[in-house]
Scaffold this active site. Sequence first.
Site, PDB file in Angstrom:
ATOM      1  N   ARG A   1       0.854  -1.188   0.000  1.00  0.00           N
ATOM      2  CA  ARG A   1       0.000   0.000   0.000  1.00  0.00           C
ATOM      3  C   ARG A   1       0.888   1.235   0.000  1.00  0.00           C
ATOM      4  NH1 ARG A   1      -4.214  -0.217   4.504  1.00  0.00           N
ATOM      5  NH2 ARG A   1      -5.054  -1.725   3.065  1.00  0.00           N
TER       6      ARG A   1
ATOM      7  N   TYR B   1      11.918  -9.606  -1.067  1.00  0.00           N
ATOM      8  CA  TYR B   1      11.465  -9.056   0.213  1.00  0.00           C
ATOM      9  C   TYR B   1      12.570  -9.153   1.257  1.00  0.00           C
ATOM     10  CZ  TYR B   1       6.759  -8.674  -1.635  1.00  0.00           C
ATOM     11  OH  TYR B   1       5.670  -8.310  -2.386  1.00  0.00           O
TER      12      TYR B   1
ATOM     13  N   HIS C   1       7.205  17.596  -3.585  1.00  0.00           N
ATOM     14  CA  HIS C   1       7.913  18.849  -3.854  1.00  0.00           C
ATOM     15  C   HIS C   1       7.426  19.938  -2.911  1.00  0.00           C
ATOM     16  CE1 HIS C   1      10.312  21.582  -6.221  1.00  0.00           C
ATOM     17  NE2 HIS C   1       9.280  22.354  -6.475  1.00  0.00           N
TER      18      HIS C   1
ATOM     19  N   CYS D   1      14.486  20.827  -2.195  1.00  0.00           N
ATOM     20  CA  CYS D   1      13.496  21.904  -2.175  1.00  0.00           C
ATOM     21  C   CYS D   1      12.990  22.175  -0.756  1.00  0.00           C
ATOM     22  CB  CYS D   1      12.332  21.587  -3.108  1.00  0.00           C
ATOM     23  SG  CYS D   1      11.556  19.990  -2.809  1.00  0.00           S
TER      24      CYS D   1
END
Length: 834
Positions: free
Chosen positions: A220, A259, A794, A333
């Site tokens: 997920r 995994y 961002h 950023c």
Amino acid sequence: MAEVSEVLMSVLSTIRVPRPGDRVHKDECALSFSSPESEGGLYVCMNSFLGFGSQYVDRHHTRSGQRAYLHIIRTRKAPKEDDNNSGSGDPPKKKPTRLAIGIEGGFNVEQDQYEEEVKVVLFPDRQEVTADDLTAMPDVVRERVSLAMAGLMSADSVSHALQVQQWDGEVRAESRHAAELKQLDNGVKIPPSGWRCEVCDLQENLWMNLTDGRVFCGRRYFDGSGGNNHALLHFQQTGHPLAVKLGTITPDGADVYSYDEDDMVLDPKLPQHLAHFGIDMMTMEKTERTMTELEIAVNQRVGEWEVIQESGATLQPLSGPGLTGMKNLGNSCYLNSVMQVIFTVPDFQSKYVSNIDKIFDDAPSDPTQDFKTQVAKLGYGLLSGEYSKPALDPGEGAEASTEPRGDQVGIAPRMFKALVGRGHPEFSTNRQQDAQEFLLHFINMVERNCRSGANPSEAFRFLVEERIVCQQSQKAKYTQRVDYILQLPVPMDQATNTEELHEAERRREEADSSGAPPPSPVRAKIPFTACMAALSEPETLTDFWSSAVQAKTTATKTTRFASFPDHLVIQVKKFTFGQDWVPKKLDVSIDVPDTLNLSTLRGAGQQPGEELLPELAPPPLMTPDVEVKAPVLDDSTVSQLCEMGFPLEACRKAVYYTGNTGIDAAMNWVMGHMDDPDFSAPLVLPGTSSAPGTTPTESVSEEHLATIVSMGFSRDQATRALRATSNVLERAVDWIFSHLDDLESMEVSEGGRSAAESEGAREPPPGPKVRDGPGKYELFAFISHMGTSTMCGHYVCHIKKDQQWVIFNDQKVCASEKPPKDLGYLYFYRRVTE
């Protein structure tokens, strides 16, 4: 030339050839953002290998006595015709086909080609010596200087080492499980299509385990999409390590994930492994995007200007003092946005920029490693306007568009980023980070480096009053703590568009069941007043130990301001955990106001007639034996955490440090401390230096002691901090700065740093000095985040300059037309003076 030869001979002993491990600064000035491409080029000291722009090289020569510098000037070559560039400043038309940087088919990164001019310059007369000139000089001079020049030019610069020039995210290692993978003869045969997850019937993002042929859905993602983790759970239950993504199998290969190795891998025996379950690679066709294609799509969405400009408008570029862009150094950023706002605050301007000459004069011999110098350099670079110039368009020419691009030359804060991130497990990397965490990290560094004298972080510092009332005795307890950020809860149940949200959820469920494309998401609208109400309402404590009744009971805790800071930072708590503990971001719109009046949230202290709880310590959490024993903890909560896969000792710490207050608080502690170096180490009780079963007199690291003492603290104080934090240096430094009140009574070291290294280092550390005033504020900046997690996406910031909102998006600095104030993550307010 004979005179120059004599000068070179006289300084030959100071000219060094770089050795492995030497730090060579040949791309950036130590005191400014000048580079070999700047006017005047860069001068590299041939002894210390520090670089200096033309305006600072004389200063270094005067202070150090060094005379020989390698002068590097780079000029850009004329651009070639490039059919792949639109010429308008938009992204190139040719889309990336590889998850790579600096590689054919990868993401477009400007790889400018330069011509270099290199020569030796001798100070103070600036006599120049070229490589050709050396041929006519004595052998000893020619050989030594030529070797030094060649060594400097071939050495990797520090900035080059810090950034990834070429990166290929598709290079995968062969799995250590592939060669000897055992496959079960269980008769399982996988059809060529029609796959479903065996647990939840999901029909996409499906992975077949290569050991037993079982098919389950993938992980997920942060936004709740992707899958339900059933393939991962299957591995945890069986230990079968390799899985292949169905839908990506072609004659050329497929996505294989290990995994156990936690990475995408290569399986050289994939055809045989697939054939074991009836899958013929040579006949398979791709029906799903590979993981590489998914990541490319994410990176393209994040990087496109269309996503982050306002409403598709063509924004007007701005330039000048205080309007300087910052280059993105690979997901930096978050740093760019925070530092743009920081240097809007007058305290930081006056501390680091107004007296920059004195800071540079007092700088140590290696200014690249000095915090104050590098912060001053960054602040001057942002505020001076010297680097606020339009960037040259690599595609410019006679046919180039005249439309403004908005990009600037800007500044690349490489030295600053390297210095503030050094030794930090997250900020030292090129991964995306949480802007709020970086802000606190930077403030912490300012605190460490301004132990007395002017401390600009005081602009954000405030006191919080916590009032706890025992519900059985009605007696109260008051405590105060220092904070820098007000965390604002988001009460989702207070959304004003509930019906619209329910309808959107219904349409999404219909689309899921029918396989139709998902509808456009609907954003929850939360009133700011509801957030403030949630902040101010009392919190119920169910396991509070009351000194009045000498037992656990229920209490209420109310949080108020004990002081109002000059500048208030508000963090909207958008990032949270679902009921399944999967991190997620709340997609909300909050009508954050331009002005705030928080006067009603000021704490009033003890009320008339109110009785205080007796100052009695709660029963000790350890047995009274001589040997330190384990504390009494809520076993059920520890067990629940362990069942989620966390280490036992980490679970015990979480329950202990949250005071046995339940699974929610303990889980939040775990998520906030997973990166601690001692996360899995045994629980160490406060006031001891050892884990249960060891002696509390265990020695501390002399190296760590010396480091803390060098910051101006006494040896006793340093020892106390290290013993309270399991001898972990970073945690000890954080501990000592958060316990200044406790340490005030302890004698301050006289062997601290010298005055040149720390202002007033011999003076006692101050207590929590705070400013106070009216609780009326006006909004002057906010930082916004786009993406599903603080660790991806961002950041941009909007700052109000002369009543005009300006958007700072890395190197793009433009006038903002519609500042999205309702979608911010961090909001910055300043006090309104009457």
